[in-house]
Design an enzyme around this catalytic site. Structure first.
Site, mmCIF file in Angstrom:
data_model
loop_
_atom_site.group_PDB
_atom_site.id
_atom_site.type_symbol
_atom_site.label_atom_id
_atom_site.label_comp_id
_atom_site.label_asym_id
_atom_site.label_seq_id
_atom_site.Cartn_x
_atom_site.Cartn_y
_atom_site.Cartn_z
ATOM 1 N N ASN A 32 -21.694 -8.138 64.433
ATOM 2 C CA ASN A 32 -22.900 -8.082 64.972
ATOM 3 C C ASN A 32 -22.579 -7.735 66.564
ATOM 4 O O ASN A 32 -22.755 -8.868 67.515
ATOM 5 C CB ASN A 32 -23.709 -9.304 64.868
ATOM 6 C CG ASN A 32 -24.939 -9.326 65.558
ATOM 7 O OD1 ASN A 32 -25.600 -10.324 66.081
ATOM 8 N ND2 ASN A 32 -25.496 -8.155 64.815
ATOM 9 N N HIS A 37 -18.548 -7.806 73.162
ATOM 10 C CA HIS A 37 -17.561 -7.375 72.523
ATOM 11 C C HIS A 37 -16.701 -5.934 72.927
ATOM 12 O O HIS A 37 -15.594 -5.838 73.054
ATOM 13 C CB HIS A 37 -17.907 -7.096 70.961
ATOM 14 C CG HIS A 37 -18.313 -8.360 70.251
ATOM 15 N ND1 HIS A 37 -19.597 -8.648 69.926
ATOM 16 C CD2 HIS A 37 -17.397 -9.538 69.775
ATOM 17 C CE1 HIS A 37 -19.847 -9.860 69.482
ATOM 18 N NE2 HIS A 37 -18.620 -10.320 69.368
ATOM 19 N N LYS A 149 -14.990 -15.242 77.635
ATOM 20 C CA LYS A 149 -15.122 -16.407 78.376
ATOM 21 C C LYS A 149 -16.480 -16.975 78.054
ATOM 22 O O LYS A 149 -16.857 -18.265 78.550
ATOM 23 C CB LYS A 149 -14.969 -16.441 79.703
ATOM 24 C CG LYS A 149 -13.491 -16.312 80.000
ATOM 25 C CD LYS A 149 -12.896 -16.618 81.573
ATOM 26 C CE LYS A 149 -13.463 -15.656 82.507
ATOM 27 N NZ LYS A 149 -12.928 -16.156 83.935
ATOM 28 N N LYS A 150 -17.406 -16.335 77.545
ATOM 29 C CA LYS A 150 -18.598 -16.963 76.887
ATOM 30 C C LYS A 150 -18.436 -18.238 76.247
ATOM 31 O O LYS A 150 -19.119 -19.112 76.153
ATOM 32 C CB LYS A 150 -19.490 -15.934 76.439
ATOM 33 C CG LYS A 150 -20.455 -16.170 75.434
ATOM 34 C CD LYS A 150 -21.647 -16.610 76.018
ATOM 35 C CE LYS A 150 -22.877 -16.847 75.025
ATOM 36 N NZ LYS A 150 -22.462 -17.330 73.654
ATOM 37 N N ASP A 151 -17.506 -18.044 75.256
ATOM 38 C CA ASP A 151 -17.025 -19.166 74.361
ATOM 39 C C ASP A 151 -15.614 -19.849 75.329
ATOM 40 O O ASP A 151 -14.679 -19.588 74.943
ATOM 41 C CB ASP A 151 -16.533 -18.717 73.027
ATOM 42 C CG ASP A 151 -17.772 -18.010 72.282
ATOM 43 O OD1 ASP A 151 -18.571 -19.004 71.963
ATOM 44 O OD2 ASP A 151 -17.866 -16.971 71.759
ATOM 45 N N SER A 187 -24.469 -12.940 69.732
ATOM 46 C CA SER A 187 -25.114 -12.488 68.663
ATOM 47 C C SER A 187 -26.508 -13.168 68.138
ATOM 48 O O SER A 187 -27.226 -12.772 67.295
ATOM 49 C CB SER A 187 -24.003 -12.912 67.466
ATOM 50 O OG SER A 187 -22.761 -11.892 67.722
HETATM 51 O O1 PAF Z 1 -15.494 -15.659 68.666
HETATM 52 C C1 PAF Z 1 -15.547 -15.376 67.662
HETATM 53 O O2 PAF Z 1 -16.195 -14.553 67.344
HETATM 54 C C2 PAF Z 1 -14.853 -16.298 66.464
HETATM 55 O O3 PAF Z 1 -14.804 -17.614 66.808
HETATM 56 C C3 PAF Z 1 -13.492 -15.764 66.052
HETATM 57 C C4 PAF Z 1 -12.432 -16.000 67.400
HETATM 58 C C5 PAF Z 1 -13.485 -14.083 65.769
HETATM 59 C C6 PAF Z 1 -12.773 -16.635 65.097
HETATM 60 O O4 PAF Z 1 -13.584 -16.371 63.984
#
Ligand code: PAF
Length: 279
Positions: A32, A37, A149-151, A187
């Protein structure tokens, strides 16, 4: 772009890349794909390497009440975006490839990092993330790996894993990509109704206002956090946390410290949004 459905096919292709003296940069995803990305793919390409991306919706990192079944699967559109971005190899295993039997050897991240903030509200999440990423690292054996860095907490957990397990992988961050109104690309934004989408940028506005207050010298973090939570709640959100933390380890900072990050998670309707801003 070559698409590999099996570990054997990917390994053979990447052995050939390494034999030809190429560096491998890896961008793992759950598909997605959005501009966030694609920015990571471009950053990997600027790194001058052969680019590998993966698409795998990892059941292990979803809790029982999370949205694993509902998680958007858009494989054809994702492939088109990866081709356009210039990705060389896509690894798209099914569950049988990655988890042929229940995974018994797992990665347990740092106890604090995996239980604070996201970890408090998504128990087991980082154990699932770290386990699949270590498996993917062992399959791909990249020189560098990129994570957005969003996560933020995920980035710290995976950086700590690489450091403490002595993996020879350079972990590179990608900046959060935002819509023009400030909403961080995710997503999960696709789940928002029109009215929720109009409300959603409040989260970023709130983080920006908090940052301004901290920069202006307000160091009463407890009060700032409580006010921000109340503000979200008064606009129909169900906030889980708004927290001012140390960037390096997500511990609570003292009033004098610099190097901070503000992190937040809140439900807007049924959709859980997260965001963060470095101070
Ligand atoms: O950030 C993500 O999309 C997921 O947590 C990852 C790093 C691909 C692991 O499944």
């Amino acid at each position: 772009m070559q698409t590999h459905l099996t570990i054997a096919s990917l390994r053979a292709a990447l052995d050939a890349e390494r034999d030809a003296g190429k560096r491998i940069a890896f961008v793992p995803t759950m598909g997605n794909l959005h501009e966030g990305h694609i920015t990571l793919m471009h950053r990997a390409i600027n790194h001058g390497a052969s680019i590998v991306s993966s698409i795998f919706v990892n059941r292990l990192q979803f809790g029982p009440t999370d949205d694993f079944e509902r998680y958007p699967r858009t494989f054809e559109a994702d492939c088109a975006k990866l081709v356009e971005a210039g990705v060389h190899h896509l690894f798209a295993p099914d569950e049988q490839q990655l988890y042929p039997s229940p995974q018994k050897f797992v990665v347990e991240p740092d106890p604090f990092l995996q239980t604070t903030l996201e970890g408090e509200f998504r128990p087991g999440h980082f154990h699932g993330v770290a386990t699949v990423v270590l498996k993917l690292f062992n399959i791909v054996q990249p020189h560098a790996a990129l994570f957005g860095k969003k996560d933020y907490q995920q980035f710290l957990v995976l950086s700590a894993m690489v450091r403490e397990l002595n993996l020879r992988i350079e972990v590179l961050p990608g900046d959060t990509v935002r819509d023009p109104d400030g909403l961080a690309l995710s997503s999960r934004n696709g789940y928002l109704s029109d009215s929720e989408r109009a409300e959603a940028p409040r989260l970023y506005r709130l983080l920006s206002a908090l940052r301004e207050q901290i920069l202006a010298g307000n160091r009463d973090f407890d009060a700032l956090q409580a006010e921000a939570m109340a503000e979200l709640a008064s606009h129909g959100w169900a906030p889980q946390y708004v927290a001012v933390r140390r960037r390096s380890d997500l511990q609570s900072p003292s009033a004098q410290e610099g190097g901070l990050v503000i992190l937040a998670a809140a439900f807007l309707g049924k959709t859980r949004l997260i965001d963060n801003l470095e101070v």
